[in-house]
Design an enzyme around this catalytic site. Structure first.
Site, short mmCIF file in Angstrom:
data_model
loop_
_atom_site.label_atom_id
_atom_site.label_comp_id
_atom_site.label_asym_id
_atom_site.label_seq_id
_atom_site.Cartn_x
_atom_site.Cartn_y
_atom_site.Cartn_z
N ASN A 114 64.17 -1.92 29.35
CA ASN A 114 63.17 -1.24 30.18
C ASN A 114 61.79 -1.09 29.53
O ASN A 114 60.77 -1.16 30.21
CB ASN A 114 63.70 0.10 30.69
N GLY A 187 70.40 2.40 24.57
CA GLY A 187 70.98 1.90 25.82
C GLY A 187 71.77 2.98 26.52
O GLY A 187 71.50 4.17 26.35
N SER A 188 72.75 2.54 27.28
CA SER A 188 73.49 3.50 28.11
C SER A 188 74.58 4.22 27.31
O SER A 188 75.08 3.68 26.32
CB SER A 188 74.14 2.73 29.27
N GLU A 209 70.58 6.12 20.85
CA GLU A 209 69.52 6.65 21.73
C GLU A 209 69.97 6.31 23.15
O GLU A 209 69.83 5.17 23.58
CB GLU A 209 68.18 5.97 21.40
N CYS A 243 64.03 6.03 30.29
CA CYS A 243 65.15 6.90 29.90
C CYS A 243 64.76 8.37 30.00
O CYS A 243 65.61 9.21 30.25
CB CYS A 243 65.59 6.57 28.48
N GLU A 331 73.02 8.43 36.43
CA GLU A 331 71.60 8.35 36.07
C GLU A 331 70.93 7.41 37.07
O GLU A 331 71.39 6.29 37.28
CB GLU A 331 71.48 7.79 34.65
P1 NAD Z 1 72.83 -1.17 28.20
O1 NAD Z 1 73.62 -0.15 27.48
O2 NAD Z 1 73.47 -1.88 29.33
O3 NAD Z 1 72.33 -2.32 27.19
C1 NAD Z 1 71.71 -2.03 25.96
C2 NAD Z 1 72.01 -3.15 24.97
O4 NAD Z 1 73.41 -3.24 24.75
C3 NAD Z 1 71.54 -4.53 25.41
O5 NAD Z 1 70.94 -5.18 24.31
C4 NAD Z 1 72.81 -5.22 25.84
O6 NAD Z 1 72.81 -6.61 25.60
C5 NAD Z 1 73.88 -4.57 24.98
N1 NAD Z 1 75.18 -4.48 25.65
C6 NAD Z 1 75.41 -4.30 26.98
N2 NAD Z 1 76.72 -4.24 27.22
C7 NAD Z 1 77.35 -4.38 26.03
C8 NAD Z 1 78.71 -4.40 25.62
N3 NAD Z 1 79.70 -4.26 26.49
N4 NAD Z 1 78.98 -4.56 24.30
C9 NAD Z 1 78.00 -4.70 23.41
N5 NAD Z 1 76.69 -4.69 23.74
C10 NAD Z 1 76.37 -4.53 25.02
O7 NAD Z 1 71.50 -0.42 28.65
P2 NAD Z 1 70.28 -0.98 29.50
O8 NAD Z 1 70.74 -1.23 30.90
O9 NAD Z 1 69.61 -2.06 28.77
O10 NAD Z 1 69.32 0.30 29.50
C11 NAD Z 1 69.49 1.38 30.37
C12 NAD Z 1 70.14 2.57 29.69
O11 NAD Z 1 69.55 2.80 28.44
C13 NAD Z 1 69.93 3.86 30.46
O12 NAD Z 1 71.09 4.67 30.35
C14 NAD Z 1 68.77 4.52 29.75
O13 NAD Z 1 68.67 5.91 29.92
C15 NAD Z 1 69.07 4.15 28.34
N6 NAD Z 1 67.86 4.16 27.53
C16 NAD Z 1 67.73 5.10 26.56
C17 NAD Z 1 66.56 5.16 25.82
C18 NAD Z 1 66.36 6.17 24.73
O14 NAD Z 1 65.40 6.04 24.01
N7 NAD Z 1 67.21 7.17 24.60
C19 NAD Z 1 65.55 4.24 26.07
C20 NAD Z 1 65.72 3.29 27.08
C21 NAD Z 1 66.88 3.25 27.79
#
Ligand code: NAD
Length: 453
Positions: A114, A187-188, A209, A243, A331
């Site tokens: 994002n 990520g999530s 995070e 996020c 979310e």
């Molecule tokens: P995501 O968790 O789907 O992906 C994040 C990363 O993890 C990516 O690089 C992806 O390739 C990898 N990934 C995905 N599935 C995986 C798996 N099964 N095994 C290993 N790696 C895997 O998150 P997203 O859709 O990219 O981002 C959205 C989420 O991230 C939302 O929940 C948002 O709130 C959160 N977020 C948090 C922050 C923060 O600073 N706290 C910032 C941005 C986004």
């Protein structure tokens, strides 16, 4: 090259000891700043393709963060990296005590789509500043920026120090099998748990995070114009794909109507039009469908229009009566703002406490007592009073979640500490030590020990 080979090279690079030099670290950070500056135009182009994000927003919410963080460390790193003298207690005299900020070693940074530049490079800057090597894995969901990041890094840094690998779930799963000395994941919460479990196999320290539903409370005493302006900005920035975006609003029932009017007025004023510089698109069809699935047409108070070809969803306000509704179950991460009402702050606090701890929380009020209650009675990663989102732009504040929204924090000195082991060393003289701690333990030694300890 296989991941194992890249990892081996980084291990060897770290063991040369070159990253222990503060001057070396500053040179790398300077290079990073320069590389970003030199490629701004291409970086804008890539993020435009992935997210339809304008140059204005990309600079304000991504590149400026990277540049400021680089500047911060070039200015402050020498002091941050210096061993810190601490007091030595009486029982340990005569000695000196210090905390050494030791780099963990080989680190892995995994980032989301994002804010692809900011959320990849800002953690990396802390990691390099602290003297680590880094393998960075950007999100495959934003393919143009991921490729851009890969080119920028792999053409400009020694691969033993900093290398980008691309890929999705399969590749990340492979990477996570390696023994890193530190993993930093953004990520999530669902994937955060996978990362945490993989890290546990090697007892690797992690920073997570994550996200969640971040509340906004608009109290009766709030300046409603300011509240609406700042909520609209924070919510619809990047089309709600932030996020720290306000997920939902609890407004005091007596001011709901005026507040809604102000919200709509500001949405219209800011001209969130498809394809315009003011508004991003939804990242992909999957998320587009997911967000639309959260909108119940009979609950729409404003907006609701969408356009598949442009992956555009208009800023949308929906009314909500309870937490059993779909829009309150996950979310949102898109431009849909549910509005709920309350009569007493206690009700809202109870709901926040019953749910997972949010990454952010925001309160709009003029009442000092409510401000005090907000900061002391509910748990959240970080937040603002009378603003949204902006707390994360202050490098002197730690940025991170708590509970389901994350573990650990970064930005500025907090990032440096996140990527450093705090090694405690006591350096003793070989003279001047009382015989007290050594056997035989006599009654008189017991008496002295009780006085001293
Ligand atoms: P995501 O968790 O789907 O992906 C994040 C990363 O993890 C990516 O690089 C992806 O390739 C990898 N990934 C995905 N599935 C995986 C798996 N099964 N095994 C290993 N790696 C895997 O998150 P997203 O859709 O990219 O981002 C959205 C989420 O991230 C939302 O929940 C948002 O709130 C959160 N977020 C948090 C922050 C923060 O600073 N706290 C910032 C941005 C986004």
């Amino acid at each position: 090259m296989g991941f194992d080979e890249i990892w081996q090279r980084q291990r060897a690079f770290f063991h040369t000891g070159i990253t222990k030099s503060v001057a070396f670290r500053k040179t790398q950070l300077k290079t990073l700043g320069e590389v970003v500056t030199a490629h701004e135009a291409q970086m804008y182009e890539a993020v435009q393709k992935d997210l339809g994000k304008s140059e204005f927003e990309t600079y304000a919410t991504e590149l400026s963060f990277i540049k400021n963080e680089v500047r911060y460390f070039i200015k402050n790193l020498s002091v941050l990296a210096r061993p810190q003298e601490v007091k030595t207690n009486l029982v340990n005299q005569i000695a000196g005590s210090r905390v050494y900020y030791e780099p963990y070693g080989n680190t892995l940074v995994i980032s989301p789509w994002n804010y692809p530049y900011q959320l990849s490079f800002v953690p990396v800057i802390s990691a390099l500043a602290a003297g680590n090597t880094v393998i960075l894995k950007p999100s495959e969901v934003a393919p143009h920026t991921a490729k851009m990041i890969e080119e920028l890094v792999n053409n400009n840094f020694p691969e033993g120090l900093f290398h980008v690998v691309s890929g999705g779930v399969e590749e990340t799963t492979e990477l996570l099998k390696l023994r890193f000395d530190k993993i930093f994941f953004t990520g999530s919460p669902a994937v955060g748990k996978i990362v945490y479990q993989a890290a546990a196999k090697h007892l690797t320290p992690v920073t997570l995070e994550l996200g969640g539903k971040s509340p906004v409370i608009v109290a009766r005493s709030a300046n409603l114009k300011v509240a609406a302006r700042r909520i609209v900005w924070g919510k619809f920035l990047n089309a709600g794909q932030s996020c720290v975006a306000p997920d939902y609003v609890y407004v005091h029932k007596e001011v709901k109507e005026i507040f809604l009017q102000e919200l709509i007025k500001h949405i219209e004023k800011y001209r969130y039009e498809p394809g315009s510089a003011n508004y991003s698109k939804i990242i992909n069809r999957k998320n587009f469908d997911r967000i639309l699935g959260l909108i119940e047409q009979d609950k729409v108070l404003y907006g609701g229009k969408h356009n598949i070809a442009e992956l555009f969803i208009e800023p949308t306000i929906v009314s909500v009566s309870g937490w059993d509704e779909k829009v309150m179950q996950e979310e949102i991460f898109g431009p849909v703002l549910p509005v709920l009402t309350y009569s007493h702050l206690d009700e809202v606090f109870e709901v926040i406490r019953d749910n997972e701890k949010p990454l952010s929380a925001y309160l709009f009020t003029m009442d000092p007592k409510e401000k005090e209650r907000f900061t002391t009675e509910i748990s959240f990663g970080g937040g603002c009073i009378n603003d949204t989102v902006m707390h994360l732009s202050n490098p002197d504040l730690p940025f991170g979640g708590v509970g389901n929204s994350g573990i650990g924090s970064y930005h500025g000195k907090y990032g440096f500490r996140t990527f450093s082991h705090q090694k405690a060393v006591m350096d003793k003289t070989t003279w001047g030590e009382p015989a007290l701690k050594y056997p035989p333990y006599t009654a008189s030694k017991m008496k002295w020990m009780k006085r001293l300890l």
